[in-house]
Design a protein around this motif. Structure first.
Motif, PDB file in Angstrom:
ATOM      1  N   UNK A 112       0.752  -1.376  -0.068  1.00  0.00           N
ATOM      2  CA  UNK A 112      -0.014   0.069  -0.019  1.00  0.00           C
ATOM      3  C   UNK A 112       0.634   1.433   0.008  1.00  0.00           C
ATOM      4  N   UNK A 113       2.002   1.146  -0.468  1.00  0.00           N
ATOM      5  CA  UNK A 113       2.869   2.341  -0.358  1.00  0.00           C
ATOM      6  C   UNK A 113       3.374   2.598  -1.855  1.00  0.00           C
ATOM      7  N   UNK A 114       3.989   4.066  -1.825  1.00  0.00           N
ATOM      8  CA  UNK A 114       4.668   4.381  -3.066  1.00  0.00           C
ATOM      9  C   UNK A 114       6.211   3.990  -3.325  1.00  0.00           C
ATOM     10  N   UNK A 115       6.677   3.967  -4.182  1.00  0.00           N
ATOM     11  CA  UNK A 115       7.986   3.069  -4.387  1.00  0.00           C
ATOM     12  C   UNK A 115       9.122   3.358  -3.477  1.00  0.00           C
ATOM     13  N   UNK A 116       9.374   4.572  -3.153  1.00  0.00           N
ATOM     14  CA  UNK A 116      10.345   4.964  -2.077  1.00  0.00           C
ATOM     15  C   UNK A 116      10.387   4.055  -0.821  1.00  0.00           C
ATOM     16  N   UNK A 117       9.071   4.178  -0.541  1.00  0.00           N
ATOM     17  CA  UNK A 117       8.566   3.547   0.912  1.00  0.00           C
ATOM     18  C   UNK A 117       8.569   1.761   0.617  1.00  0.00           C
ATOM     19  N   UNK A 118       8.053   1.579  -0.514  1.00  0.00           N
ATOM     20  CA  UNK A 118       8.185   0.313  -0.787  1.00  0.00           C
ATOM     21  C   UNK A 118       9.617  -0.321  -0.644  1.00  0.00           C
ATOM     22  N   UNK A 119      10.716   0.664  -1.096  1.00  0.00           N
ATOM     23  CA  UNK A 119      12.003   0.023  -1.007  1.00  0.00           C
ATOM     24  C   UNK A 119      12.441   0.176   0.193  1.00  0.00           C
ATOM     25  N   UNK A 120      12.152   1.034   0.908  1.00  0.00           N
ATOM     26  CA  UNK A 120      12.573   0.906   2.456  1.00  0.00           C
ATOM     27  C   UNK A 120      12.251  -0.399   3.011  1.00  0.00           C
ATOM     28  N   UNK A 121      11.144  -0.706   2.703  1.00  0.00           N
ATOM     29  CA  UNK A 121      10.389  -1.869   3.449  1.00  0.00           C
ATOM     30  C   UNK A 121      11.000  -3.235   3.052  1.00  0.00           C
ATOM     31  N   UNK A 122      11.531  -3.094   1.522  1.00  0.00           N
ATOM     32  CA  UNK A 122      12.022  -4.305   0.914  1.00  0.00           C
ATOM     33  C   UNK A 122      13.428  -4.675   1.425  1.00  0.00           C
ATOM     34  N   UNK A 123      14.119  -3.677   2.180  1.00  0.00           N
ATOM     35  CA  UNK A 123      15.430  -4.071   2.701  1.00  0.00           C
ATOM     36  C   UNK A 123      15.272  -4.826   3.676  1.00  0.00           C
TER      37      UNK A 123
END
Lengths: 183, 150
Positions: A112-123
């Motif tokens: 449910x997030x924008x891409x920058x946030x998605x990448x933070x969580x992906x880490x």
């Protein structure tokens, strides 16, 4: 007579070498079986399902496709939920439950997030999945890759040893290196 | 003119009416032993800042100024508290595993870094909950330290 002796000797030689070869073959088989057993133990279909979704998510981030990444995040939430820890030791079960809980939260955010946030969580998700594989094993060879630039250094997993950076996508597609091979 | 009067009266009646609809208050007298402040050695100024800027929505106890008791503000707040506590409840900090703590601390850092927390809608009325740049940096540094020490 000499001929007979020769043929007996040849026969003996043949028999010896044959048994020897058989022995070797058996040893090889044993080895293979061992390996096979290990492979079997090290391949949990539910863990493979989680890994598959994780790799699809990674590919979506590599492609800068936030919408696709969100969909894969939702799928990952489902495959994480379907994971069954009952075949593991008690200690592993506890750690797996912890990993699953954490990974689920990050996947939900990715959904449910924008891409920058998605990448933070992906880490953090990548750390969880790496820890999961350390317990469950996998049938594929995986590469732990590392980008020193993103957030003071960030790792991820890939089935391909060629670098395709999920943290930067097209902005820095080839930034990173293989840190470890997981087999 | 008459229609304006009617509309005004309807609005007033609705406003007064909704005040009687009960909301669940997020209040508790006791601080559980798992509280973030109790298990971590938090410097006083950071304690204060967290209390003012975060604890209203991320703990079991919300400080309710008068305007937060007025509808529809109270509803709005109720929703945020529910969501906030589900995401992170400082009161239950020590019930989390090390992995979960690290994860939460990383999120706290990112949220403050990106200026996403505290929420604009919250700081809009709650002016003292805002972080100055220096305060944000101080908190981020401290939280990073805590994360690395886990």
């Amino acid at each position: 007579m000499k001929k007979l002796k020769m043929s007996i000797a040849t026969m003996l030689l043949l028999v010896v070498s044959f048994t020897n070869a058989q022995e070797k073959e058996k040893m090889k088989m044993d080895h293979k079986m061992d390996h096979g057993k290990m492979m079997n133990m090290n391949s949990d279909p539910k863990a493979e399902a989680i890994l598959n979704d994780y790799f699809s998510l990674k590919d979506a981030l590599v492609a800068d496709d936030s919408k696709k990444a969100a969909q894969e995040g939702t799928k990952l939430v489902a495959s994480l939920k379907a994971f069954d820890t009952s075949s593991y030791t008690k200690e592993q079960q506890e750690e797996l439950a912890d990993i699953i809980e954490d990974a689920t939260e990050h996947s939900e955010h990715i959904a449910e997030s924008a891409i920058d946030h998605q990448r933070e969580h992906f880490k953090t998700l990548s750390k969880d999945i790496t820890d999961m594989v350390a317990i469950t094993g996998t049938k594929n060879t995986l590469y732990q890759q590392f980008c020193p630039m993103y957030d003071k250094g960030s790792a991820w997993l890939s089935t391909d040893n060629e670098i395709r950076n999920p943290y930067y996508g097209s902005r820095m597609l080839k930034c990173g290196k293989v840190q470890k091979t997981i087999q | 003119m008459k229609i304006v009067k009617i509309i005004a009266i309807v609005l007033l009646v609705t406003f007064v009416g909704i005040q009687f609809i009960p909301t669940t208050r997020n209040q508790s007298d006791s601080v559980p032993s798992t509280d973030f402040m109790l298990v971590n050695n938090v410097p006083k100024n950071i304690q204060n800042k967290l209390q003012i800027s975060c604890y209203d929505c991320h703990s079991n106890n919300t400080q309710y100024p008068w305007y937060n008791k007025v509808q529809p503000v109270a509803w709005f707040l109720e929703d945020h508290i529910k969501e906030g506590k589900a995401e992170l409840n400082f009161n239950e900090w020590n019930s989390l595993s090390t992995r979960r703590k690290t994860s939460k601390l990383r999120s706290i850092i990112k949220q403050i870094e990106n200026g996403e927390m505290p929420l604009d809608s919250y700081t809009f009325i709650h002016r003292d909950a805002r972080f100055s740049e220096a305060e944000a940096e101080e908190i981020i540094n401290w939280v990073t330290q805590l994360k690395d020490s886990l």
